[in-house]
Scaffold this active site. Structure first.
Site, PDB file in Angstrom:
ATOM      1  N   THR A  50       0.837  -1.213   0.000  1.00 32.49           N
ATOM      2  CA  THR A  50       0.000   0.000   0.000  1.00 32.49           C
ATOM      3  C   THR A  50       0.867   1.255   0.000  1.00 32.49           C
ATOM      4  OG1 THR A  50      -1.656  -1.198   1.278  1.00 32.49           O
ATOM      5  CG2 THR A  50      -1.904   1.195   1.160  1.00 32.49           C
ATOM      6  N   CYS A  51       1.921   1.229   0.796  1.00 30.53           N
ATOM      7  CA  CYS A  51       2.813   2.381   0.896  1.00 30.53           C
ATOM      8  C   CYS A  51       3.428   2.696  -0.469  1.00 30.53           C
ATOM      9  CB  CYS A  51       3.920   2.113   1.915  1.00 30.53           C
ATOM     10  SG  CYS A  51       3.319   1.491   3.504  1.00 30.53           S
ATOM     11  N   SER A  52       3.886   1.649  -1.145  1.00 35.11           N
ATOM     12  CA  SER A  52       4.613   1.830  -2.400  1.00 35.11           C
ATOM     13  C   SER A  52       3.710   2.061  -3.595  1.00 35.11           C
ATOM     14  CB  SER A  52       5.468   0.601  -2.704  1.00 35.11           C
ATOM     15  OG  SER A  52       6.392   0.362  -1.679  1.00 35.11           O
TER      16      SER A  52
END
Lengths: 163, 223
Positions: A50-52
Site C-alpha cells: 500500500t505504501c509503495s
C-alpha cells in the site's frame, strides 16, 4: 505519549536521510517546517504494497498541486533506516518534492504517539499511517489511520482539507 | 554503554556508512576452527586497534563450533510473491548450509561486497557440496525482497528476514546500532558459518560490521 491531535504543536525530533551527494544528514523537524505550511505523512514500511503502490505515489503526483495551495514541504516518514529510505526513494524517479526521512529507531513516531506494533508480522514497532497538515508547527489537520489501512490519509484527503 | 561496546558500535557504524574512519582497518588475528575440534568453549578473538581506541573489543556469540543451532523462524517472499516462513531446522536438517549475516540491507559493504561475493561463489560452493546458501538480516521481508531485486539475485542465495531479531538474539550476535544519526536499531553482526545437519562446523564472526573473515572466499578456502 498521547497521539498528536489538531491544535497541538508537533514535537521536535531528529530524522536522517542521504543527500544528493550521498552524505548522511540529520535534520530537526522543527528547523525544516517552522514558519511554513507542511504535510507530514507516514507509512508503516518502505517497500510494502500500500505504501509503495498508493500512498507515496499519491503524494508524488499531488505535490505540485499541494505546493500551489501553499504547502512548502511534503515529508514522508517511516520507521526504516536511511539506507532503506534512500533505496526506496529511488523507486519513485518522477518525485520532485517529497522528502523521504528515516525515523530509524522510531523515536519521532513515539513522540507523536503514533506507534503501530507489527512485531507479529516481523516488522517490529512501526508508524501508523497518517497525514498531518501543519502550519508553523501547529497541527491543523490530523488524518490518522487506526493501523495500516488507507482510508483518510491520502494526498487527496489533505487537498480536500485545503479548499 | 561500555567503552568496548561504544568503540565497537562506533567502528561498526563508520564501516557501514563508509566514512573516512573506516580506512583505519584493524589488523586482526582470527582463528577458524574446523569441525573436528568439537570444542564448546566460547571463541574469543582479540584484535589490535589503531590509534584512538584504547580498549580491545571482543567478538562474541553465545554459540560456537560444535553447537547445534537454536531453532527460529525466518521469513521471505517466494517467487510468486507470497510471504513464506522457514525455520532454521528446515534449512539445516540433513544438509550442508551456509548462513551468513549482514547488519543491513542496502548498506554499502553488505550490498557491494558481502552478498555479491556469495552470489558469485555460489556455484563453487555448491560444487563443494553446499546445499543451501542463506543471507540473514534484521530487516523485514519486504526490504529483503526489494534488496534482492535491486541486486538482481536469483536462486543462488536465499535472502531471509530475521525481522524481530529473534534468531540473531538466540545466537548472541546482536549489534546495537541505535545511536543517532544512523538509527539502525539492533541488527546482526556480520558472520558466516558452515552448518552440517544443524551443527556448526565453521564459524567466522566479525567485530560488528567489519568485513575481514566472513566472505565467500574465506568459507570456500575453509571448506
Amino acid at each position: 505519549m498521547a497521539p498528536i491531535a489538531v491544535g497541538d504543536v508537533i514535537p521536535d525530533g531528529t530524522l536522517a536521510y542521504f543527500d544528493a551527494e550521498d552524505q548522511l544528514q540529520s535534520v530537526s523537524i522543527h528547523s525544516l517546517v517552522a514558519g511554513k505550511r507542511a504535510v507530514l505523512f507516514a507509512v508503516p514500511g518502505a517497500f510494502t504494497p500500500t505504501c509503495s503502490l498508493k500512498h507515496v505515489p499519491g503524494f508524488v503526483e499531488k505535490s505540485p498541486e499541494l505546493k500551489s495551495k501553499g504547502v512548502q514541504e511534503v515529508i514522508c516518514i517511516s520507521v526504516n533506516d536511511p539506507f532503506v529510505m534512500k533505496a526506496w526513494a529511488k523507486t519513485f524517479p518522477e518525485n520532485e518534492h517529497v522528502k523521504f526521512l528515516a525515523d530509524g529507531s522510531g523515536v519521532y513516531t513515539k513522540a507523536l504517539g503514533l506507534e503501530l506494533d507489527l512485531s507479529e508480522k516481523g516488522l517490529g514497532i512501526r508508524s501508523k499511517r497518517f497525514a498531518l497538515l501543519v502550519d508553523d508547527l501547529k497541527v491543523t489537520v490530523a488524518n490518522i489511520e487506526a493501523g495500516g489501512e488507507f482510508t483518510v490519509s491520502s494526498a487527496e484527503d489533505i487537498l480536500k482539507a485545503l479548499v | 554503554m561500555t567503552a568496548a561496546t561504544a568503540s565497537t558500535a562506533a567502528f561498526a557504524t563508520a564501516r557501514l556508512i563508509g566514512s573516512s574512519a573506516s580506512k583505519l582497518k584493524p589488523p586482526s588475528t582470527f582463528l577458524s576452527f574446523r569441525g573436528n575440534l568439537g570444542s564448546s568453549f566460547p571463541m574469543r578473538i582479540s584484535s589490535i586497534r589503531w590509534a584512538r581506541f584504547s580498549t580491545v573489543p571482543k567478538i562474541s556469540a553465545t554459540i560456537s563450533v560444535g553447537d547445534k543451532l537454536p531453532d527460529a523462524t525466518l521469513s521471505y517472499f517466494d517467487a510468486a510473491d507470497d510471504l513464506q516462513t522457514i525455520t532454521i531446522s528446515e534449512i539445516t536438517a540433513n544438509k550442508k548450509t551456509i548462513l551468513f549475516a549482514v547488519p543491513g540491507a542496502f548498506t554499502p559493504t553488505c550490498s557491494q561486497k558481502h552478498l555479491p561475493g556469495f552470489v558469485e561463489k555460489a556455484a563453487d560452493l555448491k560444487a563443494k557440496g553446499i546445499d543451501t546458501i542463506a543471507c540473514i538480516s534484521v530487516n523485514d521481508a519486504f526490504v529483503m525482497k526489494a534488496w534482492k531485486e535491486d541486486l538482481k539475485i536469483g536462486d543462488e542465495v536465499l535472502l531471509l528476514s530475521d525481522g524481530n531479531g529473534h534468531f540473531t538474539k538466540a545466537i548472541g550476535c546482536e549489534l546495537d546500532l541505535s545511536d543517532k544519526p544512523v538509527g539502525l536499531g539492533v541488527r546482526s553482526s556480520r558472520y558466516a558459518m558452515l552448518v552440517e545437519d544443524g551443527v556448526i562446523k565453521i564459524l567466522n564472526l566479525e567485530e560488528g560490521g567489519a568485513f575481514n573473515v566472513s566472505s565467500a572466499e574465506d568459507l570456500l578456502n575453509a571448506i
